[in-house]
Design a protein around this motif. Structure first.
Motif, PDB file in Angstrom:
ATOM      1  N   VAL A  18       0.860  -1.186   0.000  1.00 63.16           N
ATOM      2  CA  VAL A  18       0.000   0.000   0.000  1.00 63.16           C
ATOM      3  C   VAL A  18       0.895   1.234   0.000  1.00 63.16           C
ATOM      4  CG1 VAL A  18      -1.768   1.280   1.245  1.00 63.16           C
ATOM      5  CG2 VAL A  18      -1.791  -1.218   1.283  1.00 63.16           C
ATOM      6  N   SER A  19       0.699   2.111  -0.999  1.00 58.92           N
ATOM      7  CA  SER A  19       1.517   3.318  -1.103  1.00 58.92           C
ATOM      8  C   SER A  19       0.877   4.465  -0.313  1.00 58.92           C
ATOM      9  CB  SER A  19       1.666   3.724  -2.568  1.00 58.92           C
ATOM     10  OG  SER A  19       0.412   4.146  -3.076  1.00 58.92           O
ATOM     11  N   ALA A  20       1.670   5.494  -0.086  1.00 52.30           N
ATOM     12  CA  ALA A  20       1.159   6.685   0.601  1.00 52.30           C
ATOM     13  C   ALA A  20       0.070   7.354  -0.244  1.00 52.30           C
ATOM     14  CB  ALA A  20       2.293   7.662   0.872  1.00 52.30           C
ATOM     15  N   ASP A  21       0.246   7.340  -1.568  1.00 52.24           N
ATOM     16  CA  ASP A  21      -0.772   7.916  -2.457  1.00 52.24           C
ATOM     17  C   ASP A  21      -2.086   7.159  -2.351  1.00 52.24           C
ATOM     18  OD1 ASP A  21       0.922   9.894  -3.375  1.00 52.24           O
ATOM     19  OD2 ASP A  21       1.531   8.773  -5.166  1.00 52.24           O
ATOM     20  N   GLU A  22      -1.993   5.841  -2.243  1.00 50.69           N
ATOM     21  CA  GLU A  22      -3.197   5.013  -2.115  1.00 50.69           C
ATOM     22  C   GLU A  22      -3.920   5.339  -0.820  1.00 50.69           C
ATOM     23  OE1 GLU A  22      -6.029   2.405  -3.321  1.00 50.69           O
ATOM     24  OE2 GLU A  22      -4.243   2.932  -4.460  1.00 50.69           O
ATOM     25  N   ARG A  23      -3.180   5.470   0.263  1.00 52.40           N
ATOM     26  CA  ARG A  23      -3.796   5.816   1.550  1.00 52.40           C
ATOM     27  C   ARG A  23      -4.463   7.195   1.468  1.00 52.40           C
ATOM     28  NH1 ARG A  23      -1.970   1.976   5.149  1.00 52.40           N
ATOM     29  NH2 ARG A  23       0.184   1.343   4.851  1.00 52.40           N
ATOM     30  N   GLU A  24      -3.789   8.132   0.825  1.00 54.60           N
ATOM     31  CA  GLU A  24      -4.328   9.494   0.700  1.00 54.60           C
ATOM     32  C   GLU A  24      -5.621   9.489  -0.121  1.00 54.60           C
ATOM     33  OE1 GLU A  24      -2.389  13.354  -1.164  1.00 54.60           O
ATOM     34  OE2 GLU A  24      -1.041  12.332   0.234  1.00 54.60           O
ATOM     35  N   GLN A  25      -5.598   8.764  -1.237  1.00 54.71           N
ATOM     36  CA  GLN A  25      -6.775   8.694  -2.103  1.00 54.71           C
ATOM     37  C   GLN A  25      -7.955   8.038  -1.375  1.00 54.71           C
ATOM     38  OE1 GLN A  25      -6.674   5.768  -5.285  1.00 54.71           O
ATOM     39  NE2 GLN A  25      -7.563   7.269  -6.689  1.00 54.71           N
ATOM     40  N   LEU A  26      -7.704   6.948  -0.693  1.00 53.51           N
ATOM     41  CA  LEU A  26      -8.779   6.266   0.030  1.00 53.51           C
ATOM     42  C   LEU A  26      -9.269   7.090   1.222  1.00 53.51           C
ATOM     43  CD1 LEU A  26      -7.749   2.510  -0.073  1.00 53.51           C
ATOM     44  CD2 LEU A  26      -9.675   3.622  -1.203  1.00 53.51           C
ATOM     45  N   THR A  27      -8.380   7.818   1.864  1.00 51.93           N
ATOM     46  CA  THR A  27      -8.811   8.702   2.959  1.00 51.93           C
ATOM     47  C   THR A  27      -9.774   9.749   2.420  1.00 51.93           C
ATOM     48  OG1 THR A  27      -6.723   8.382   4.131  1.00 51.93           O
ATOM     49  CG2 THR A  27      -8.017  10.311   4.739  1.00 51.93           C
TER      50      THR A  27
END
Length: 122
Positions: A18-27
């Motif tokens: 899980v990338s930081a971008d993925e976490r940001e997008q899902l948040t």
């Protein structure tokens, strides 16, 4: 059984990190769904906890299930609101320019001259 298609990155590559971008997008998606009333406080909190504890994409399946789909296209200019009037409202007509009027008069004169010349010749 989950409702994500097999082509979803969460199902097709479940072992990917899980990338930081993925976490940001899902948040962002979770925040939008919560603000729209699609998630209650408990579900929202549980999904956020799972999101930030996940190490692999496959662990995010319970987080993305039931969320509205992410927009994967750009909004066309014809659809984008200009901000000058509310949707459905008519805008005031623009006044015609003098150049437009001059072009229309010139075309009308050319048509009349051609008609006169054809009448004389025939």
């Amino acid at each position: 059984m989950n409702d994500l298609p097999i082509s979803s990155k969460y199902r097709s590559t479940p072992d990917a990190a899980v990338s930081a971008d993925e976490r940001e997008q899902l948040t962002r998606r979770l925040n939008d769904a919560f603000a729209a009333g699609q998630l209650d406080q408990d579900d929202y909190s549980a999904k956020l906890d799972r999101l930030f504890s996940a190490h692999r994409l496959g662990e995010l399946i319970p987080v993305v299930e039931g969320l509205p789909g992410a927009q994967s296209y750009a909004e066309p200019d014809a659809v984008r609101q200009s901000g000058q009037s509310a949707p459905g409202e008519l805008t005031a007509a623009r006044s015609g320019s003098r150049l437009t009027l001059a072009v229309i008069v010139a075309i009308a004169l050319v048509v009349i001259i051609i008609a006169i010349l054809l009448a004389i010749i025939l």
